[in-house]
Design a protein around this motif. Structure first.
Motif, PDB file in Angstrom:
ATOM      1  N   ILE A  39       3.447  11.635  -3.539  1.00  0.00           N
ATOM      2  CA  ILE A  39       2.655  11.301  -4.792  1.00  0.00           C
ATOM      3  C   ILE A  39       1.957  12.860  -5.763  1.00  0.00           C
ATOM      4  CG2 ILE A  39       0.221  11.032  -5.740  1.00  0.00           C
ATOM      5  CD1 ILE A  39       0.222   8.393  -3.544  1.00  0.00           C
ATOM      6  N   ASN A  40       1.625  13.577  -4.457  1.00  0.00           N
ATOM      7  CA  ASN A  40       1.184  14.654  -5.150  1.00  0.00           C
ATOM      8  C   ASN A  40       2.519  16.478  -5.079  1.00  0.00           C
ATOM      9  OD1 ASN A  40      -1.595  14.455  -4.856  1.00  0.00           O
ATOM     10  ND2 ASN A  40      -2.024  14.588  -2.379  1.00  0.00           N
ATOM     11  N   ASN A  41       3.455  15.497  -5.094  1.00  0.00           N
ATOM     12  CA  ASN A  41       4.882  16.248  -5.838  1.00  0.00           C
ATOM     13  C   ASN A  41       4.822  17.543  -4.184  1.00  0.00           C
ATOM     14  OD1 ASN A  41       6.408  15.298  -7.658  1.00  0.00           O
ATOM     15  ND2 ASN A  41       4.381  15.700  -9.136  1.00  0.00           N
ATOM     16  N   ARG A  85       9.428   6.281   3.381  1.00  0.00           N
ATOM     17  CA  ARG A  85       9.218   7.551   3.354  1.00  0.00           C
ATOM     18  C   ARG A  85       9.727   8.545   2.490  1.00  0.00           C
ATOM     19  NH1 ARG A  85       8.983   5.552   8.545  1.00  0.00           N
ATOM     20  NH2 ARG A  85       6.368   5.805   9.299  1.00  0.00           N
ATOM     21  N   ASP A  86       8.891   9.706   1.597  1.00  0.00           N
ATOM     22  CA  ASP A  86      10.083  10.159   0.628  1.00  0.00           C
ATOM     23  C   ASP A  86       9.656  11.195   2.142  1.00  0.00           C
ATOM     24  OD1 ASP A  86      10.083   9.046  -1.277  1.00  0.00           O
ATOM     25  OD2 ASP A  86       8.042   9.787  -2.255  1.00  0.00           O
ATOM     26  N   LYS A  87      10.685  12.475   2.185  1.00  0.00           N
ATOM     27  CA  LYS A  87      11.297  13.255   3.100  1.00  0.00           C
ATOM     28  C   LYS A  87      12.449  14.335   2.256  1.00  0.00           C
ATOM     29  CE  LYS A  87      15.251  11.154   5.465  1.00  0.00           C
ATOM     30  NZ  LYS A  87      15.816  10.965   7.119  1.00  0.00           N
ATOM     31  N   GLN A 142       1.183  -1.348  -0.229  1.00  0.00           N
ATOM     32  CA  GLN A 142      -0.081  -0.232  -0.116  1.00  0.00           C
ATOM     33  C   GLN A 142       1.210   1.151  -0.280  1.00  0.00           C
ATOM     34  OE1 GLN A 142      -3.559   0.800  -0.106  1.00  0.00           O
ATOM     35  NE2 GLN A 142      -3.631  -2.006  -0.759  1.00  0.00           N
ATOM     36  N   ILE A 143       0.697   2.102  -0.579  1.00  0.00           N
ATOM     37  CA  ILE A 143       1.111   3.401  -0.958  1.00  0.00           C
ATOM     38  C   ILE A 143      -0.024   4.508  -0.699  1.00  0.00           C
ATOM     39  CG2 ILE A 143       1.808   5.076  -2.389  1.00  0.00           C
ATOM     40  CD1 ILE A 143       2.997   2.708  -3.895  1.00  0.00           C
ATOM     41  N   ILE A 144       0.741   5.471   0.478  1.00  0.00           N
ATOM     42  CA  ILE A 144      -0.452   6.396   0.286  1.00  0.00           C
ATOM     43  C   ILE A 144       0.517   7.668   0.921  1.00  0.00           C
ATOM     44  CG2 ILE A 144      -1.864   5.190   2.298  1.00  0.00           C
ATOM     45  CD1 ILE A 144      -0.057   6.944   4.460  1.00  0.00           C
ATOM     46  N   SER A 145      -0.074   9.205   0.376  1.00  0.00           N
ATOM     47  CA  SER A 145       0.289  10.332  -0.387  1.00  0.00           C
ATOM     48  C   SER A 145       1.020  10.933   1.403  1.00  0.00           C
ATOM     49  CB  SER A 145      -0.899  11.360  -0.327  1.00  0.00           C
ATOM     50  OG  SER A 145      -1.184  11.490   0.486  1.00  0.00           O
ATOM     51  N   LEU A 146       1.915  11.825   1.254  1.00  0.00           N
ATOM     52  CA  LEU A 146       2.720  12.455   2.578  1.00  0.00           C
ATOM     53  C   LEU A 146       1.183  13.052   3.164  1.00  0.00           C
ATOM     54  CD1 LEU A 146       5.683  13.789   0.785  1.00  0.00           C
ATOM     55  CD2 LEU A 146       5.759  11.789   2.382  1.00  0.00           C
TER      56      LEU A 146
END
Length: 186
Positions: free
Chosen positions: A43-45, A79-81, A18-22
């Motif tokens: 996801i939303n940059n 996590r993208d950070k 599962q992938i969720i947006s920040l």
């Protein structure tokens, strides 16, 4: 039977991938009904507006901050950070703090935590020169208002209300506590 096995494999993979947006991850901070996930993805940059070099002055010191995107993985969750590097010089040009020359992102002490629930600020963990001495550790809030996309404000709140260790009498934290500093995109 083939259909049942295929469906079970699909469900197993989709439940574990599962992938969720920040933005959704920020809502999960206080939501016990958050879905199981293994990746908080930009996801939303939403991090793009922060990625840049920023510069400003406060109380006679010049602050230069470089922010870039990175990925952190812990306990099976990616996590993208944001990853930050910072250089602070005093009014005489003396370097007070400098992490620009650190090339290993895993050693940087200015790391993204995620968005606040209201999505108005991005939070980063910072440890200054003192490596926990004098309580120089806290959360830095980065805020960019929509009407001023080339300006960022940073505000640091100390993790503890007390200081510990052998602090010199004239000790000042790298980023002053509870003071907003305005920086401009370079």
């Amino acid at each position: 039977m083939k259909y049942l096995i295929s469906a079970l494999i699909f469900l197993t993979i989709s439940c574990h991938a599962q992938i969720i947006s920040l933005e959704d991850a920020a809502q999960c901070l206080t939501n016990p009904n958050c879905p199981n996930y293994n990746y908080e993805k930009d996801i939303n940059n939403s991090l793009n507006k922060y990625v840049s070099n920023w510069k400003g002055t406060y109380n006679g010191k010049t602050y230069e901050i470089q922010l870039k995107k990175g990925i952190y993985e812990d306990i099976g969750i990616k996590r993208d950070k944001l990853i930050g590097r910072m250089k602070v010089t005093d009014s005489n040009g003396n370097i007070v703090y400098n992490s620009f020359n650190q090339t290993d992102d895993s050693t940087i002490k200015f790391n993204g935590l995620g968005f606040q629930k209201d999505l108005k600020a991005y939070m980063m963990h910072f440890i200054g020169n003192s490596d926990f001495a004098c309580g120089e550790e806290g959360i830095v809030y980065l805020r960019i208002k929509p009407e001023t996309p080339n300006k960022i404000s940073i505000l640091m709140l100390q993790n503890a209300d007390i200081t510990w260790g052998d602090c010199p009498p004239n000790y000042q934290p790298i980023i002053p506590y509870k003071k907003s500093i305005s920086l401009t995109k370079q």
